[in-house]
Design a protein around this motif. Structure first.
Motif, PDB file in Angstrom:
ATOM      1  N   LYS A 114      -5.982   1.090  -6.343  1.00 52.96           N
ATOM      2  CA  LYS A 114      -4.715   1.391  -5.924  1.00 52.96           C
ATOM      3  C   LYS A 114      -3.735   1.573  -6.834  1.00 52.96           C
ATOM      4  CE  LYS A 114      -1.247   0.478  -2.119  1.00 52.96           C
ATOM      5  NZ  LYS A 114      -1.002  -0.423  -1.084  1.00 52.96           N
ATOM      6  N   ALA A 140       0.054   1.456  -7.081  1.00 52.13           N
ATOM      7  CA  ALA A 140       1.163   1.441  -6.213  1.00 52.13           C
ATOM      8  C   ALA A 140       2.530   2.160  -6.715  1.00 52.13           C
ATOM      9  CB  ALA A 140       1.521  -0.299  -5.959  1.00 52.13           C
ATOM     10  N   LYS A 141       2.615   2.334  -7.710  1.00 55.33           N
ATOM     11  CA  LYS A 141       3.820   3.126  -8.354  1.00 55.33           C
ATOM     12  C   LYS A 141       3.592   4.806  -8.315  1.00 55.33           C
ATOM     13  CE  LYS A 141       5.738  -0.632 -10.759  1.00 55.33           C
ATOM     14  NZ  LYS A 141       6.145  -1.263 -12.104  1.00 55.33           N
ATOM     15  N   SER A 145      -2.172  10.425  -4.227  1.00 56.16           N
ATOM     16  CA  SER A 145      -1.742  10.170  -5.434  1.00 56.16           C
ATOM     17  C   SER A 145      -1.455  10.834  -6.508  1.00 56.16           C
ATOM     18  CB  SER A 145      -2.206   8.734  -6.006  1.00 56.16           C
ATOM     19  OG  SER A 145      -1.915   7.588  -5.025  1.00 56.16           O
TER      20      SER A 145
END
Length: 268
Positions: free
Chosen positions: A60, A62-63, A131
């Motif tokens: 993952k 996250a940013k 993403s």
């Protein structure tokens, strides 16, 4: 009197033309503004590099910013990092991850969704779905090409359509995720092509850069959504899977030949 007025008006018009021409000449003689310099990537120390998350189907980021146009069509540009590549939040912005040159025993090919001088914004294979990140291309450490293909999956009609150069080449009924474990929406890409050593339900499995929103893990994997075959033809046209898309044999054969990194759009 009239003659004097006309003469004065003509003289004024002549002066206006002269001054206008001089202004145009000055503007033409002025050199064009230099193009803006491409953003320089932020330097990353070995310690910082080691602390960055890998961008793979197992991780993952996250940013990472989410895809701003999750159903938009791209021009087919895809890129492959020759070595591990730092992913940035924006050109000249902070680093957020590292994308490896290969994963799942396949070279990493990513679709480009936006371009700037010496920078490309790509879809990432990590969670959360959609993403994105920016990679610096000015160092020459990427390969790039175009995929003429695009895959569209409509969850309402439960059909997969394959296009080449914008023209439909085939369309097949498919099985999609159930109400409890739905197939996620948005645009993603063909991440890898796997041939199981022992064929149970499909000779080829095609993982996508997308994950189940309901399952964090499945059958020992990270809940990656994929395309694959299915031996029971009655499943096609039904919403019965754990999120993957099940294809009939001829559909799977066709999609198996598109390049890695090819854009896949899943909509309602």
């Amino acid at each position: 009197m009239i003659v004097a007025v006309v003469t004065a008006a003509l003289a004024g018009l002549v002066m206006l033309v002269i001054f206008t021409n001089r202004k145009v000449d000055r503007e033409l003689a002025r050199p064009p503004a230099p193009p803006a310099k491409p953003a320089v990537p932020v330097k990353v120390t070995p310690k910082q590099l080691a602390a960055l998350p890998l961008s793979t189907t197992w991780t993952k980021v996250a940013k990472a910013e989410l895809d701003p146009q999750p159903f938009a069509v791209s021009d087919g540009l895809i890129v492959h990092p020759k070595a591990s590549k730092v992913v940035y939040a924006e050109p000249g912005g902070p680093p957020i991850a590292v994308v490896p040159a290969s994963q799942l025993d396949n070279p990493t090919w990513l679709p480009v969704i936006e371009s700037r001088p010496e920078w490309m914004r790509v879809l990432l294979p990590s969670r959360p779905n959609g993403s994105t990140g920016w990679i610096h291309t000015g160092d020459g450490q990427i390969k790039q090409t175009y995929s003429p293909y695009q895959v569209r999956i409509n969850l309402t009609s439960r059909r997969l359509t394959l296009l080449k150069d914008g023209q439909e080449t085939g369309s097949w009924p498919v099985a999609i995720g159930s109400k409890e474990t739905p197939t996620p929406l948005g645009r993603t890409f063909l991440l890898a092509s796997l041939s199981p050593p022992e064929v149970t339900y499909s000779p080829v499995i095609l993982p996508l850069g997308m994950h189940s929103e309901k399952l964090q893990t499945y059958d020992g994997g990270p809940g990656t959504v994929g395309l694959h075959g299915w031996p029971d033809k009655s499943a096609f046209g039904q919403a019965v899977s754990h999120g993957c898309v099940r294809l009939p044999k001829d559909g799977l054969d066709a999609v198996s030949h598109v390049p890695l990194g090819t854009l896949i759009i899943i909509n309602q």
